[in-house]
Design an enzyme around this catalytic site. Structure first.
Site, PDB file in Angstrom:
ATOM      1  NE  ARG A  76       1.706  -4.738  11.849  1.00  0.00           N
ATOM      2  CZ  ARG A  76       2.878  -4.923  11.230  1.00  0.00           C
ATOM      3  NH1 ARG A  76       3.807  -5.684  11.766  1.00  0.00           N
ATOM      4  NH2 ARG A  76       3.108  -4.320  10.106  1.00  0.00           N
ATOM      5  CE  LYS A 128      -2.377  -0.818   3.797  1.00  0.00           C
ATOM      6  NZ  LYS A 128      -1.866  -2.112   4.290  1.00  0.00           N
ATOM      7  NE  ARG A 150       6.031  -0.685  10.265  1.00  0.00           N
ATOM      8  CZ  ARG A 150       4.825  -0.554   9.708  1.00  0.00           C
ATOM      9  NH1 ARG A 150       4.707  -0.009   8.522  1.00  0.00           N
ATOM     10  NH2 ARG A 150       3.746  -0.966  10.346  1.00  0.00           N
ATOM     11  NE  ARG A 174       7.069  -3.236   6.375  1.00  0.00           N
ATOM     12  CZ  ARG A 174       5.757  -2.978   6.493  1.00  0.00           C
ATOM     13  NH1 ARG A 174       5.051  -2.616   5.443  1.00  0.00           N
ATOM     14  NH2 ARG A 174       5.172  -3.110   7.673  1.00  0.00           N
ATOM     15  NE  ARG A 203      -4.683  -1.004  10.746  1.00  0.00           N
ATOM     16  CZ  ARG A 203      -3.598  -0.491  10.169  1.00  0.00           C
ATOM     17  NH1 ARG A 203      -3.639   0.661   9.567  1.00  0.00           N
ATOM     18  NH2 ARG A 203      -2.480  -1.145  10.200  1.00  0.00           N
TER      19      ARG A 203
HETATM   20  P1  AMP Z   1       0.467   0.669   9.489  1.00  0.00           P
HETATM   21  O1  AMP Z   1       1.700   1.459   9.198  1.00  0.00           O
HETATM   22  O2  AMP Z   1      -0.726   1.122   8.709  1.00  0.00           O
HETATM   23  O3  AMP Z   1       0.700  -0.818   9.409  1.00  0.00           O
HETATM   24  O4  AMP Z   1       0.099   0.988  11.023  1.00  0.00           O
HETATM   25  C1  AMP Z   1       0.984   0.671  12.076  1.00  0.00           C
HETATM   26  C2  AMP Z   1       0.228   0.580  13.387  1.00  0.00           C
HETATM   27  O5  AMP Z   1      -0.388   1.854  13.690  1.00  0.00           O
HETATM   28  C3  AMP Z   1      -0.942  -0.402  13.405  1.00  0.00           C
HETATM   29  O6  AMP Z   1      -0.532  -1.736  13.655  1.00  0.00           O
HETATM   30  C4  AMP Z   1      -1.800   0.169  14.542  1.00  0.00           C
HETATM   31  O7  AMP Z   1      -1.217  -0.100  15.805  1.00  0.00           O
HETATM   32  C5  AMP Z   1      -1.668   1.673  14.298  1.00  0.00           C
HETATM   33  N1  AMP Z   1      -2.703   2.166  13.371  1.00  0.00           N
HETATM   34  C6  AMP Z   1      -2.489   2.731  12.144  1.00  0.00           C
HETATM   35  N2  AMP Z   1      -3.647   3.081  11.577  1.00  0.00           N
HETATM   36  C7  AMP Z   1      -4.620   2.738  12.447  1.00  0.00           C
HETATM   37  C8  AMP Z   1      -6.042   2.838  12.420  1.00  0.00           C
HETATM   38  N3  AMP Z   1      -6.678   3.350  11.367  1.00  0.00           N
HETATM   39  N4  AMP Z   1      -6.731   2.382  13.504  1.00  0.00           N
HETATM   40  C9  AMP Z   1      -6.098   1.859  14.571  1.00  0.00           C
HETATM   41  N5  AMP Z   1      -4.771   1.730  14.661  1.00  0.00           N
HETATM   42  C10 AMP Z   1      -4.018   2.163  13.607  1.00  0.00           C
END
Ligand code: AMP
Length: 223
Positions: free
Chosen positions: A173, A17, A162, A130, A93
């Site tokens: 996740r 993404k 990360r 990654r 989400r």
């Molecule tokens: P991502 O980079 O999108 O994988 O997000 C990393 C982490 O940020 C996720 O595993 C959640 O802990 C938090 N996070 C990001 N976006 C959201 C969202 N829309 N709702 C809840 N938690 C989020």
């Protein structure tokens, strides 16, 4: 006045993404708004939000709906993103977040929701290898590292793994994706917005598929 494209991208962690969003944001000249990047920046700057969010993020848990929704709403209002357009990555989400988004962009409506489809085995492999630039978020992997010693080719920042790309967090996740985010596929199918895109193949091939689907959706605006 006409707004720019109003887009959402869905897909499992590791589906690509972030990479697609960077290119789509250039192509359509709209900001790429990533909830994960915004939260990570808060964690790095040790803001009250970052201090609250770090533990949940590292464990792969979701941040409460109200907190993330307020953060995205403020971001969209701040740069009048509602008139320039946007591509949202990582938000919504959950069903509650999707409903909140519809409400706060009203009377505007999303143009399209891209669902990047990549098999589970592929995303697990991608996530484990990654590596990401701490400063500009450029994405690398152990098999395609930066040219010089884990220093970002784009900005010179340090390229690291990360904190949430650990095995236990990856499993959690992906579990939460199936439970909380997968239902959004139905939500946006019913709203006639969902574009399923095969996310396997070269970055350019996936980009071309997404652009074709988005252009078709944008034409509907003017019918
Ligand atoms: P991502 O980079 O999108 O994988 O997000 C990393 C982490 O940020 C996720 O595993 C959640 O802990 C938090 N996070 C990001 N976006 C959201 C969202 N829309 N709702 C809840 N938690 C989020």
């Amino acid at each position: 006045m006409d707004t720019g494209a109003l887009l959402v991208i869905l897909g499992k962690q590791g589906a690509g993404k972030g990479t697609q969003c960077v290119m789509l944001s250039r192509y359509y000249a709209i900001p790429h708004i990533s909830s994960g990047d915004m939260l990570r920046s808060n964690v790095r700057q040790k803001t009250p939000l970052g201090l609250k969010a770090k533990q949940a993020m590292d464990a792969g848990e979701l941040i409460p709906d109200e907190i993330v929704t307020e953060m995205i709403k403020a971001r969209l209002l701040q740069d009048s993103a509602l008139s320039t357009g946007f591509i949202l990555d990582g938000f919504p989400r959950t069903a509650l977040q999707a409903e909140a988004l519809d409400e706060f962009i009203s009377p505007n409506k999303l143009d399209a929701v891209i669902n990047l489809d990549v098999p589970q085995a592929t995303v697990i492999k991608r996530l484990a290898s990654r590596r990401v630039c701490q400063d500009c978020q450029a994405v690398y992997s152990t098999s395609m590292p930066p040219k010089i010693n884990w220093t970002c080719d784009v900005c010179g920042g340090e390229v690291v793994q990360r904190d949430d790309d650990t095995e236990s967090s990856i499993i959690r996740r992906l579990e939460l994706y199936d439970k909380e985010t997968y239902p959004l596929i139905d939500y946006y199918t019913n709203a006639n917005l969902l574009k399923n895109i095969n996310g396997v193949g070269s970055t350019d091939a996936v980009l071309r598929r997404s652009i074709k689907a988005i252009d078709t959706a944008l034409k509907l605006r003017y019918k």
